[in-house]
Motif scaffolding. Structure first.
Motif, mmCIF file in Angstrom:
data_model
loop_
_atom_site.group_PDB
_atom_site.id
_atom_site.type_symbol
_atom_site.label_atom_id
_atom_site.label_comp_id
_atom_site.label_asym_id
_atom_site.label_seq_id
_atom_site.Cartn_x
_atom_site.Cartn_y
_atom_site.Cartn_z
ATOM 1 N N ASP A 111 -36.469 -46.650 14.457
ATOM 2 C CA ASP A 111 -37.192 -45.477 14.474
ATOM 3 C C ASP A 111 -36.899 -44.290 15.013
ATOM 4 O OD1 ASP A 111 -37.980 -46.270 16.909
ATOM 5 O OD2 ASP A 111 -39.896 -47.046 16.329
ATOM 6 N N LEU A 112 -37.677 -43.194 15.017
ATOM 7 C CA LEU A 112 -37.313 -41.839 15.809
ATOM 8 C C LEU A 112 -37.568 -41.979 17.272
ATOM 9 C CD1 LEU A 112 -36.787 -38.892 15.539
ATOM 10 C CD2 LEU A 112 -38.934 -38.408 14.826
ATOM 11 N N PHE A 132 -40.185 -30.598 2.738
ATOM 12 C CA PHE A 132 -41.798 -30.895 3.272
ATOM 13 C C PHE A 132 -42.059 -32.211 2.691
ATOM 14 C CE2 PHE A 132 -46.242 -30.659 2.584
ATOM 15 C CZ PHE A 132 -46.519 -30.167 3.553
ATOM 16 N N ASN A 133 -41.907 -32.645 1.393
ATOM 17 C CA ASN A 133 -42.432 -34.114 0.985
ATOM 18 C C ASN A 133 -41.723 -35.135 1.619
ATOM 19 O OD1 ASN A 133 -44.063 -32.704 -0.910
ATOM 20 N ND2 ASN A 133 -42.414 -32.586 -2.360
ATOM 21 N N ARG A 134 -40.433 -34.997 1.874
ATOM 22 C CA ARG A 134 -39.824 -36.012 2.553
ATOM 23 C C ARG A 134 -40.218 -36.257 4.072
ATOM 24 N NH1 ARG A 134 -35.410 -39.152 3.857
ATOM 25 N NH2 ARG A 134 -34.822 -39.087 5.905
ATOM 26 N N LEU A 135 -40.441 -35.092 4.822
ATOM 27 C CA LEU A 135 -41.059 -35.087 6.255
ATOM 28 C C LEU A 135 -42.358 -35.776 6.181
ATOM 29 C CD1 LEU A 135 -40.732 -34.519 9.214
ATOM 30 C CD2 LEU A 135 -41.561 -32.116 8.577
ATOM 31 N N SER A 136 -43.155 -35.418 5.357
ATOM 32 C CA SER A 136 -44.561 -35.925 5.092
ATOM 33 C C SER A 136 -44.388 -37.677 4.942
ATOM 34 C CB SER A 136 -45.333 -35.584 4.045
ATOM 35 O OG SER A 136 -45.636 -34.071 4.315
ATOM 36 N N TYR A 137 -43.641 -38.077 4.071
ATOM 37 C CA TYR A 137 -43.175 -39.467 3.826
ATOM 38 C C TYR A 137 -42.610 -40.026 5.089
ATOM 39 C CZ TYR A 137 -45.490 -39.606 -0.578
ATOM 40 O OH TYR A 137 -46.396 -39.734 -1.915
ATOM 41 N N ALA A 191 -39.272 -31.332 17.776
ATOM 42 C CA ALA A 191 -39.931 -30.103 17.206
ATOM 43 C C ALA A 191 -38.772 -28.991 16.876
ATOM 44 C CB ALA A 191 -41.156 -29.499 17.954
ATOM 45 N N GLN A 192 -37.977 -29.043 17.947
ATOM 46 C CA GLN A 192 -36.881 -28.029 17.939
ATOM 47 C C GLN A 192 -35.722 -28.456 16.855
ATOM 48 O OE1 GLN A 192 -35.128 -28.408 21.781
ATOM 49 N NE2 GLN A 192 -36.410 -26.603 22.541
ATOM 50 N N GLN A 193 -35.604 -29.589 16.612
ATOM 51 C CA GLN A 193 -34.465 -30.047 15.724
ATOM 52 C C GLN A 193 -35.197 -29.834 14.202
ATOM 53 O OE1 GLN A 193 -31.266 -30.616 16.754
ATOM 54 N NE2 GLN A 193 -32.528 -30.244 18.476
ATOM 55 N N LEU A 194 -36.651 -30.160 14.026
ATOM 56 C CA LEU A 194 -37.369 -29.662 12.876
ATOM 57 C C LEU A 194 -37.096 -28.365 12.440
ATOM 58 C CD1 LEU A 194 -40.498 -31.957 13.211
ATOM 59 C CD2 LEU A 194 -38.710 -32.290 11.307
ATOM 60 N N THR A 195 -37.268 -27.377 13.535
ATOM 61 C CA THR A 195 -37.185 -26.099 13.361
ATOM 62 C C THR A 195 -35.735 -25.624 12.762
ATOM 63 O OG1 THR A 195 -38.762 -25.734 15.093
ATOM 64 C CG2 THR A 195 -37.520 -23.743 14.612
ATOM 65 N N LEU A 250 -31.084 -35.003 13.898
ATOM 66 C CA LEU A 250 -30.859 -34.406 12.736
ATOM 67 C C LEU A 250 -30.532 -35.446 11.812
ATOM 68 C CD1 LEU A 250 -29.133 -31.106 13.787
ATOM 69 C CD2 LEU A 250 -31.662 -31.362 12.941
ATOM 70 N N GLN A 251 -29.902 -36.336 11.950
ATOM 71 C CA GLN A 251 -29.242 -37.240 10.934
ATOM 72 C C GLN A 251 -30.445 -38.010 10.819
ATOM 73 O OE1 GLN A 251 -26.419 -39.903 12.304
ATOM 74 N NE2 GLN A 251 -25.505 -40.396 10.197
ATOM 75 N N HIS A 252 -31.416 -38.547 11.809
ATOM 76 C CA HIS A 252 -32.370 -39.422 11.298
ATOM 77 C C HIS A 252 -33.472 -38.637 10.642
ATOM 78 C CE1 HIS A 252 -35.144 -42.764 12.178
ATOM 79 N NE2 HIS A 252 -36.001 -41.856 12.124
ATOM 80 N N LEU A 253 -33.832 -37.534 10.899
ATOM 81 C CA LEU A 253 -34.842 -36.729 10.199
ATOM 82 C C LEU A 253 -34.217 -36.446 8.613
ATOM 83 C CD1 LEU A 253 -35.728 -34.013 12.810
ATOM 84 C CD2 LEU A 253 -37.136 -35.807 12.046
ATOM 85 N N LEU A 254 -32.960 -36.298 8.686
ATOM 86 C CA LEU A 254 -32.571 -36.040 7.049
ATOM 87 C C LEU A 254 -32.252 -37.221 6.186
ATOM 88 C CD1 LEU A 254 -30.169 -32.689 8.064
ATOM 89 C CD2 LEU A 254 -32.358 -32.906 6.751
#
Length: 432
Positions: free
Chosen positions: A157-158, A221-226, A169-173, A388-392
């Motif tokens: 997990d993250l 956006f949908n990916r981040l929500s899920y 939050a910085q990486q999301l930005t 970044l790799q995890h978020l994407l």
């Protein structure tokens, strides 16, 4: 977008006035003048008037108008590079610039620089689209690999990668600004364009261009929500789930402080999904005051009044900013699209007299121009490749898989949930 001032006092929205608009006899038929000023005309007449041919030159000598035409073409290729993915458009551009630059070294150099810049931009856009395909492919492979494992095997997990909300939050930005930067203004036009019944269909360039970065941004956006919902529903222990919830609330708050409203809303949306909201025992273990404040800021009532107020504040901060970080404004994108859609649908493209409704298009240009300013900001934060790799690419569950994980964490509370739980177990586990 070219910042041409509106024609104040020249737009007659009440109807066609034959005394005000007169056809200039010595001009091309279909052009209308007020005094010596050209104020309207058909598309064909305007093109004929502006573009020189072998046997026709506009009022001014070609040598005088060539710099203006080159300036127009340069702005066109810089702002709307996707137009020139069409081979016919590129061929026409080459033919026109060859004619303009013929016999003049200064113009040849300008044309060469413009062409090289266009090729560079098209190459970068293609590379970005290829990178998106690879990212989506990796995410799909990781999800398939996770499904193939036993139920006891849980993905990383993250929180195990980074427990600092501000860094996440910085990486999301980073992701938001990168994806925004590749959305061209023409994509807004393509998203809502309708065939004008007053236009004939003779243009050989009427095909829509292949530009999908706007859709890719909505998909993000949908990916981040899920992803948020998946990260919350996966942990078996209630204490761990509560910690993940608190973590994402803190990430959302940092996104708000940065001016990243799109990630903020995606996180709130993920936490409000039914598989997450039903985890009452988990919610009881966290302090929800901070989350309530964030929800209030993004409350959809009164046409998102609170959010729009916060957006205006962030925009003003951006205008007077002393640092790149203060310039960041990332709007809630779905609402921006909705605003542009209703502006486009609510106003006619042409007035009753058949003339173009400039007032509508100035307002559309204003909104898109503001977006263009926001998307040009470079992210000031240092990249963290692992985050970044995890978020994407981290596996993201479907809604059914989220419900199953939710029921496994906190059992069904009524007969309807029990029936759904049994059905999901039978359906989803049989696929493993």
């Amino acid at each position: 977008m070219p910042q041409t001032p509106p024609f104040k006092g020249q737009l007659n929205t009440g109807g066609y006035n034959n005394n005000l608009y007169e056809t200039k006899e010595q001009g091309y038929p279909g052009l209308y003048y007020h005094g010596s000023n050209l104020v309207s005309g058909s598309l064909e007449a305007l093109i004929h008037h502006l573009v020189p041919t072998v046997d026709y030159y506009p009022d001014l000598r070609l040598r005088k108008i060539t710099p203006k035409i080159l300036q127009l073409l340069t702005e066109w290729t810089e702002t709307f590079p996707y137009d020139f993915r069409d081979e016919r458009m590129m061929r026409s551009l080459k033919e026109l610039t060859h004619r303009l630059a013929s016999g003049d070294e200064v113009y040849k150099k300008a044309v060469g620089q413009m062409s090289q810049g266009l090729i560079r931009r098209l190459t970068v856009l293609s590379q970005y689209e290829e990178a998106l395909v690879k990212i989506n492919g990796t995410a799909a492979e990781r999800l398939t690999a996770l499904k193939a494992k036993s139920q006891a095997a849980v993905q990383r997990d993250l929180l195990s990668i980074c427990n600092d909300p501000f860094t996440v939050a910085q990486q999301l930005t980073h992701i938001e600004l990168e994806r925004l930067s590749y959305i061209g203004p023409e994509e807004f036009v393509q998203a809502f364009v309708h065939k004008d019944p007053l236009e004939n269909d003779k243009s050989c360039f009427s095909d829509r261009k292949k530009a999908s970065n706007l859709e890719a941004y909505v998909d993000w956006f949908n990916r981040l929500s899920y992803l948020v919902a998946t990260e919350i529903c996966l942990p078996v222990k209630k204490k761990h789930r509560a910690r993940v919830m608190e973590f994402f609330i803190d990430v959302a708050r940092e996104c708000y402080n940065i001016g990243n409203f799109n990630s903020l809303m995606a996180i709130i949306s993920g936490m409000n999904m039914s598989p997450v909201s039903r985890l009452k025992k988990t919610w009881s273990k966290i302090k929800t005051a901070k989350f309530d404040i964030l929800e209030h800021q993004m409350d959809p009532s009164s046409n998102f009044y609170n959010y729009r107020t916060a957006l205006r504040g962030a925009t003003q901060r951006s205008i007077t900013a002393n640092s790149t970080r203060e310039k960041i404004v990332i709007p809630f994108f779905s609402l921006l699209i909705k605003d542009i859609y209703f502006l486009n649908e609510g106003c006619a493209n042409r007035l009753q007299n058949g003339l173009i409704n400039f007032e509508k298009f100035w307002e559309l240009a204003k909104q898109v121009s503001e977006f263009m300013t926001w998307k040009q900001v470079e992210c000031p934060f240092e990249k963290d490749r692992k985050i970044l790799q995890h978020l994407l690419t981290a596996p993201v569950f479907t809604e059914d898989a989220l419900y199953l994980a939710s029921y496994e964490s906190e059992g069904p509370e009524n007969n309807m949930e029990k029936d759904r739980w049994k059905s999901l177990r039978s359906t989803l586990l049989s696929r493993v």
